[in-house]
Structures are given as C-alpha cells and as structure tokens.
Scaffold this active site. Sequence first.
Site, short mmCIF file in Angstrom:
data_model
loop_
_atom_site.label_atom_id
_atom_site.label_comp_id
_atom_site.label_asym_id
_atom_site.label_seq_id
_atom_site.Cartn_x
_atom_site.Cartn_y
_atom_site.Cartn_z
N PRO A 100 0.85 -1.20 0.00
CA PRO A 100 0.00 0.00 0.00
C PRO A 100 0.88 1.25 0.00
O PRO A 100 1.82 1.33 0.80
CB PRO A 100 -0.76 -0.11 1.33
CG PRO A 100 0.12 -0.94 2.22
CD PRO A 100 0.90 -1.86 1.31
N ALA A 140 0.21 5.45 -0.20
CA ALA A 140 -0.69 6.59 -0.37
C ALA A 140 -0.16 7.47 -1.50
O ALA A 140 1.04 7.74 -1.58
CB ALA A 140 -0.76 7.38 0.93
N GLN A 200 -6.69 -1.12 2.74
CA GLN A 200 -6.11 -0.80 4.04
C GLN A 200 -6.85 0.35 4.71
O GLN A 200 -7.06 1.40 4.11
CB GLN A 200 -4.63 -0.43 3.89
CG GLN A 200 -3.96 -0.31 5.26
CD GLN A 200 -2.56 0.23 5.17
OE1 GLN A 200 -2.35 1.37 4.75
NE2 GLN A 200 -1.59 -0.56 5.58
N CYS A 221 2.16 3.56 9.69
CA CYS A 221 2.42 4.86 9.07
C CYS A 221 3.11 5.80 10.06
O CYS A 221 2.58 6.07 11.15
CB CYS A 221 1.11 5.48 8.57
SG CYS A 221 1.42 7.06 7.75
N ASN A 273 8.53 -7.28 4.15
CA ASN A 273 8.52 -6.04 3.37
C ASN A 273 9.73 -5.19 3.76
O ASN A 273 10.15 -5.20 4.91
CB ASN A 273 7.20 -5.29 3.66
CG ASN A 273 7.17 -3.86 3.15
OD1 ASN A 273 6.94 -2.93 3.91
ND2 ASN A 273 7.41 -3.67 1.87
N GLY A 274 10.25 -4.47 2.77
CA GLY A 274 11.33 -3.52 3.06
C GLY A 274 12.56 -3.72 2.22
O GLY A 274 13.22 -4.75 2.30
N ASP A 275 12.80 -2.72 1.35
CA ASP A 275 14.06 -2.64 0.59
C ASP A 275 14.21 -3.71 -0.49
O ASP A 275 15.34 -4.06 -0.85
CB ASP A 275 15.28 -2.70 1.53
CG ASP A 275 15.31 -1.53 2.51
OD1 ASP A 275 14.50 -0.60 2.34
OD2 ASP A 275 16.14 -1.56 3.44
N GLY A 309 7.30 -2.20 -2.38
CA GLY A 309 6.77 -0.84 -2.41
C GLY A 309 7.54 0.04 -3.38
O GLY A 309 7.33 0.02 -4.59
N ARG A 310 8.51 0.79 -2.83
CA ARG A 310 9.20 1.81 -3.64
C ARG A 310 9.87 1.26 -4.88
O ARG A 310 9.97 1.96 -5.89
CB ARG A 310 10.21 2.54 -2.75
CG ARG A 310 9.55 3.42 -1.69
CD ARG A 310 10.53 3.82 -0.62
NE ARG A 310 11.05 2.66 0.09
CZ ARG A 310 12.12 2.65 0.87
NH1 ARG A 310 12.78 3.77 1.07
NH2 ARG A 310 12.51 1.54 1.48
C1 LIG Z 1 4.93 7.20 -0.96
C2 LIG Z 1 4.68 6.11 0.05
C3 LIG Z 1 3.41 5.94 0.57
C4 LIG Z 1 3.17 4.93 1.50
N1 LIG Z 1 1.90 4.76 1.97
C5 LIG Z 1 1.63 3.72 2.81
C6 LIG Z 1 0.28 3.44 3.21
O1 LIG Z 1 -0.66 4.12 2.82
N2 LIG Z 1 0.09 2.39 4.07
C7 LIG Z 1 1.12 1.60 4.53
O2 LIG Z 1 0.90 0.66 5.29
N3 LIG Z 1 2.39 1.85 4.14
C8 LIG Z 1 2.66 2.86 3.28
N4 LIG Z 1 3.93 3.06 2.84
C9 LIG Z 1 4.98 2.10 3.26
C10 LIG Z 1 5.11 0.95 2.25
O3 LIG Z 1 3.93 0.20 2.16
C11 LIG Z 1 6.27 0.01 2.64
O4 LIG Z 1 6.00 -0.55 3.90
C12 LIG Z 1 7.60 0.74 2.72
O5 LIG Z 1 7.77 1.62 1.62
C13 LIG Z 1 8.78 -0.25 2.76
O6 LIG Z 1 8.77 -1.07 1.62
P1 LIG Z 1 9.73 -0.76 0.35
O7 LIG Z 1 11.14 -0.69 0.89
O8 LIG Z 1 9.52 -1.93 -0.59
O9 LIG Z 1 9.30 0.55 -0.21
C14 LIG Z 1 4.21 4.08 1.93
C15 LIG Z 1 5.49 4.26 1.41
C16 LIG Z 1 5.74 5.25 0.48
C17 LIG Z 1 7.12 5.40 -0.08
#
Ligand SMILES: Cc1cc2nc3c(=O)[nH]c(=O)nc-3n(C[C@H](O)[C@H](O)[C@H](O)COP(=O)(O)O)c2cc1C
Length: 323
Positions: free
Chosen positions: A17, A19, A71, A101, A201-203, A225-226
């Site tokens: 997820p 936002a 979510q 969050c 999740n993460g990185d 995510g990113r």
């Molecule tokens: C722009 C942005 C918006 C995010 N919005 C949410 C959200 O609405 N709900 C949530 O649980 N995590 C949110 N996250 C966190 C991601 O879901 C994820 O846990 C976090 O980026 C780590 O994963 P990654 O390293 O693959 O990015 C957001 C992250 C980013 C960068």
Amino acid sequence: MLTIGSLQLANRIISAPMAGVTDRAFRDLAREFGCGLTFSEMISDMGLCYTQQRTLRLADVSEEDGPVAVQIFGSDPETMGRGAAILVGLGAAIIDINMGCPTPKIVKNREGAALLTDLHLARSIIREVKAAVSLPVTVKMRKGWHDDEHTYIELGGIAEEEGAAAVTLHPRSRSQFFSGQAEWSAIKILKQQLAIPVIGNGDIMSASDACRMLEETNCDAIMIGRGAMGNPFLFREAVALVEEGTIIEPATIEERIGIAIRHLDLACRYKGEMVGVREMRKHFSWYTRGMRGAARIRGDINRADSRDELVAAIMQLLGREGN
Ligand SMILES: Cc1cc2nc3c(=O)[nH]c(=O)nc-3n(C[C@H](O)[C@H](O)[C@H](O)COP(=O)(O)O)c2cc1C
C-alpha cells in the site's frame, strides 16, 4: 500457493500500500505484471463512516478483476469496525489495518505507527474489525516506535490471537521513517513465532532481493513498495524468479515508455485528464529515472497540462543514441 484466510493467491509477490501511488491505475498494471495481490492506498475510517466522496472513490475496488487488500487507518475501534464493514461493500478481498504509518499528522491522532505504543488499543481495533467483517483481516506494522524496540513480536502475537489471517512486517522503527536498512532478521523472528502467514517487506529493489528475503527469513510472501514506483516490471521479474527460477530481461526503454503512457491513459480514464495528468507527473519522473536525457525533460514533464503534452515530453527520450 499462499492462502490468506479463505483467499488463495496466485503467487507470493504482493504490491505494497502506498498513499498517493497505488491507486486503481497502478494496481491494474501491478496485476498485469503478475502480482498475486495488490493493496489500496490507506483509507480513513472517519472518511468512510462520514461518507466522504473522495474516500469512497479511493476505497472502491468493486470493478477490479483481481483481489485487492484495502487498508484502513484510524484509532477508534468502533469506527474502524464500521469503516471495515463499508469496505466489504466496496469490493475489498482483505481488510488490512495500518499500524505502521510514521507521518506526524497520522501518529498525532494515535493512528498508524502510534498503535505500536498502545497495544491494548491495537488489540481492540483488531477485535472490532474482525467482528465487523467475515473477510480475512490482516495487520501491517513496523518493528517498534524507537530503534531499539521490538514491539512487533508482541503485536504479531496479539494479531494472531485476535484472529488476523496474516501480518506484514516492515522492519524499521517509526523513528527511522525510511532511513537506514530494513532489519530483515526481524521478519525471520516473527515467522518463527507465528502460525499465520508472515509477509516480509522492506528494501526489495530487484527480483534477487525478493528471493533473498524469502530464503533468509522463510517468510510466506514478499511485498514490494518503492522498488515498483515507475517500475511495475519488477513484479514480473520477481514472479518469474521466485516462482519459476527464471530470469527475465529488464524492460527496454521502448517498453518503459509504452507502459508509462498506458499508466497515464488508465489514470486519465479513472480520474479525468486534469487530475490524471497532474498525478502522473511524478510517475513519469520515476519511469524515466536513469534514462539518457531524463534530466532535460523533467521541466517539460512538470509543466505538462494535458495528456498529449505529457506524452510528447516522454517521447523525446525515444530513439536517443545509447538508450
Ligand atoms: C509514498 C509512500 C506511501 C506509503 N503509503 C503507505 C500506506 O498508505 N500504508 C502503509 O501501510 N504503508 C505505506 N507506505 C509504506 C510501504 O507500504 C512500505 O512498507 C515501505 O515503503 C517499505 O517497503 P519498500 O522498501 O519496498 O518501499 C508508503 C510508502 C511510500 C514510499
């Protein structure tokens, strides 16, 4: 095959997820690129309960042709339960509760990662949401509030006791926001402790990262995510490597530009051209990251006011020598 509650997923690759990012257009592409489960952006319980049109639009996944975990965030168990029940009618396949969050405007209302500091309240929220819906309920959390805290262990146990169907762990603390590295060893610890599926999740920035997380932590699925911002191809690459052991060639410049335009067209279809174009400017910057000449068209992307102007901006990158 991964099963979350009653829901069987096609594979272990999940779109996080985010936002402002993972709207319907993004989710369509994530599915097209093979993702087994997509997540909505976070949705306010109050927005749902007070039938704010914008919130209801954001939460409506009824027309989508794959499972969407929607979510919800909030801090009042009662409105969280009512909000969750509304999400069922809007087509959610899973109700996920945000306990991660870190944003000040969220945590100051005791929402998101603030729930890591009040496990009694966190438990009540899971209980109310669970009682309000018959869909699988999941929880997404961070590691703890401060760097040295390991609240996820206790909160994971609470989620399981209250009947959650799975938990996702992003192993950074709230204080870290996005700095440092996600501590994957925490995912391994949580997996050892729980019987319900644990989503790591993460990185994860590459398909090999996805494989490495599964191997190192023994988690049941991975969430990206990113790494998928401007790069939905990562879902395809991760599915192929994780599920079939196949390495997929990276997308060509032509394909990346083609998909960016498709993404734009989907955004315009769902949100109208004005909003679609405005929101897609950032995606175009992500899609073009690392392409030769990308820095020079950045201004054109940010000034584009119509679909055609945005397309013209990105098309300048086609056919450049060395691309
Ligand atoms: C722009 C942005 C918006 C995010 N919005 C949410 C959200 O609405 N709900 C949530 O649980 N995590 C949110 N996250 C966190 C991601 O879901 C994820 O846990 C976090 O980026 C780590 O994963 P990654 O390293 O693959 O990015 C957001 C992250 C980013 C960068």
